[in-house]
Motif scaffolding. Structure first.
Motif, PDB file in Angstrom:
ATOM      1  N   UNK A 122      31.027  49.093  45.102  1.00  0.00           N
ATOM      2  CA  UNK A 122      31.175  48.066  44.488  1.00  0.00           C
ATOM      3  C   UNK A 122      32.042  47.099  45.361  1.00  0.00           C
ATOM      4  N   UNK A 123      31.640  45.832  45.599  1.00  0.00           N
ATOM      5  CA  UNK A 123      32.314  45.014  46.706  1.00  0.00           C
ATOM      6  C   UNK A 123      32.661  43.626  46.034  1.00  0.00           C
ATOM      7  N   UNK A 124      33.705  43.046  46.563  1.00  0.00           N
ATOM      8  CA  UNK A 124      34.165  41.609  45.837  1.00  0.00           C
ATOM      9  C   UNK A 124      34.658  41.115  47.182  1.00  0.00           C
ATOM     10  N   UNK A 125      34.486  39.545  47.353  1.00  0.00           N
ATOM     11  CA  UNK A 125      35.074  38.826  48.300  1.00  0.00           C
ATOM     12  C   UNK A 125      35.438  37.974  47.612  1.00  0.00           C
ATOM     13  N   UNK A 126      36.910  37.828  47.105  1.00  0.00           N
ATOM     14  CA  UNK A 126      37.197  36.850  46.156  1.00  0.00           C
ATOM     15  C   UNK A 126      37.575  35.381  46.861  1.00  0.00           C
ATOM     16  N   UNK A 127      37.381  34.470  46.450  1.00  0.00           N
ATOM     17  CA  UNK A 127      37.857  32.965  46.967  1.00  0.00           C
ATOM     18  C   UNK A 127      38.737  32.594  46.171  1.00  0.00           C
ATOM     19  N   UNK A 128      38.711  32.703  44.915  1.00  0.00           N
ATOM     20  CA  UNK A 128      39.698  32.018  44.075  1.00  0.00           C
ATOM     21  C   UNK A 128      39.988  32.941  42.560  1.00  0.00           C
ATOM     22  N   UNK A 129      41.048  32.491  42.075  1.00  0.00           N
ATOM     23  CA  UNK A 129      41.239  33.130  40.899  1.00  0.00           C
ATOM     24  C   UNK A 129      42.144  32.630  39.875  1.00  0.00           C
ATOM     25  N   UNK A 130      42.303  32.804  38.635  1.00  0.00           N
ATOM     26  CA  UNK A 130      42.938  32.164  37.700  1.00  0.00           C
ATOM     27  C   UNK A 130      44.635  32.782  37.936  1.00  0.00           C
ATOM     28  N   UNK A 131      44.946  33.237  36.691  1.00  0.00           N
ATOM     29  CA  UNK A 131      46.360  33.924  36.554  1.00  0.00           C
ATOM     30  C   UNK A 131      46.518  35.374  37.177  1.00  0.00           C
ATOM     31  N   UNK A 132      45.389  36.096  37.446  1.00  0.00           N
ATOM     32  CA  UNK A 132      45.517  37.385  37.818  1.00  0.00           C
ATOM     33  C   UNK A 132      45.252  37.707  39.195  1.00  0.00           C
ATOM     34  N   UNK A 133      46.022  37.891  40.213  1.00  0.00           N
ATOM     35  CA  UNK A 133      45.715  38.205  41.250  1.00  0.00           C
ATOM     36  C   UNK A 133      45.058  39.793  41.645  1.00  0.00           C
ATOM     37  N   UNK A 134      43.988  39.986  42.109  1.00  0.00           N
ATOM     38  CA  UNK A 134      43.483  41.372  42.435  1.00  0.00           C
ATOM     39  C   UNK A 134      44.248  42.050  43.253  1.00  0.00           C
ATOM     40  N   UNK A 135      44.867  41.526  44.240  1.00  0.00           N
ATOM     41  CA  UNK A 135      45.626  42.421  45.130  1.00  0.00           C
ATOM     42  C   UNK A 135      46.840  43.275  44.558  1.00  0.00           C
ATOM     43  N   UNK A 136      47.284  42.880  43.183  1.00  0.00           N
ATOM     44  CA  UNK A 136      48.141  43.784  42.706  1.00  0.00           C
ATOM     45  C   UNK A 136      47.628  44.845  41.988  1.00  0.00           C
ATOM     46  N   UNK A 137      46.436  45.050  42.169  1.00  0.00           N
ATOM     47  CA  UNK A 137      45.726  46.239  41.452  1.00  0.00           C
ATOM     48  C   UNK A 137      45.008  46.950  42.334  1.00  0.00           C
ATOM     49  N   UNK A 138      45.243  47.062  43.834  1.00  0.00           N
ATOM     50  CA  UNK A 138      44.456  47.800  44.952  1.00  0.00           C
ATOM     51  C   UNK A 138      45.546  48.220  45.752  1.00  0.00           C
ATOM     52  N   UNK A 139      44.951  49.124  46.693  1.00  0.00           N
ATOM     53  CA  UNK A 139      45.722  49.629  47.772  1.00  0.00           C
ATOM     54  C   UNK A 139      45.433  48.758  49.161  1.00  0.00           C
TER      55      UNK A 139
END
Length: 232
Positions: A122-139
């Motif tokens: 499963x893959x994501x290329x995240x361009x924008x986000x609201x109040x939650x940064x997905x980088x905080x939940x991954x290595x």
């Protein structure tokens, strides 16, 4: 901490421009949260593939417009929902353009999103986000410069979690734009997926040989907001 972003997959095909209510159809497959029996719809609209899913807890409307355009409005600060347009199957190296308006209030993503098989990824290329940064939940594995921006490259592993192939253990691959594109109004960009996929491969992150769908998706979790996005 587990990212809220868990997109939904695979239900009865519905064609044409639609405005789908929260009880559209029964889901056949699921993203990363348990979604058995939750409403979902996928199909084609004006030459593009679309996917729409909601757990029914929020007030939400997804609408397919002309060409690659879709809109999503949600409120209630409850539940999880996601919709978007793109292609099925995806490809290695597609340049994806998007433009429109993205106005989240709380947790939300705007990303290129997809799946592969062999292996299941499963893959994501995240361009924008609201109040939650997905980088905080991954290595974090590294970073890459694509299309004039820097992205953090990250991985997570899901163990015995729902997927397009039922309950499986699989990896998630992420590129997260740093800094993100500012939400709250007009937004546009171009994503060279090949740039990300090559960087992932150089870090030993190999996508599968069989491509499933590849969309520009808007997701909300216990939040409110609106998006009107055109994909090309």
């Amino acid at each position: 901490m587990v990212s809220f972003s868990r997109l939904a997959l695979f239900a009865a095909a519905i064609t044409g421009a639609v405005a789908l209510p929260a009880n559209a159809t029964d889901a056949e497959g699921f993203g990363l949260l348990a979604r058995s029996g939750t409403p979902s719809a996928t199909g084609t609209s004006n030459g593009f593939y679309y996917s729409w899913w909601t757990d029914g807890a929020a007030q939400a409307t997804y609408t397919n417009g002309g060409g690659g355009q879709y809109s999503l409005n949600w409120s209630g600060n409850n539940g999880n929902l996601v919709g978007g347009k793109g292609w099925n199957p995806g490809t290695n190296g597609r340049v994806i353009n998007y433009s429109g308006n993205y106005q989240p209030n709380g947790n939300s993503y705007l990303s290129v999103y997809g799946w592969t098989r062999s292996p299941l990824i499963e893959y994501y290329i995240v361009e924008s986000y609201g109040s939650f940064n997905p980088s905080s939940a991954a290595a974090k594995k590294g970073s890459v410069s694509c299309d004039g921006a820097t992205y953090d490259i990250l991985t997570t592993t899901r163990v015995n979690a729902p997927s397009i192939d039922g309950t499986q253990t699989f990896q998630q691959f992420w590129s997260v734009r740093n800094p993100k594109k500012s939400p709250g109004g007009a937004i546009s960009g171009s994503v060279n997926t090949g740039c990300h996929f090559n960087a992932w491969r150089n870090l030993g992150m190999n996508l599968g040989t069989s491509w499933n769908y590849q969309i520009v998706a808007t997701e909300g979790f216990k939040s409110s907001g609106s998006a009107s996005i055109t994909v090309s």
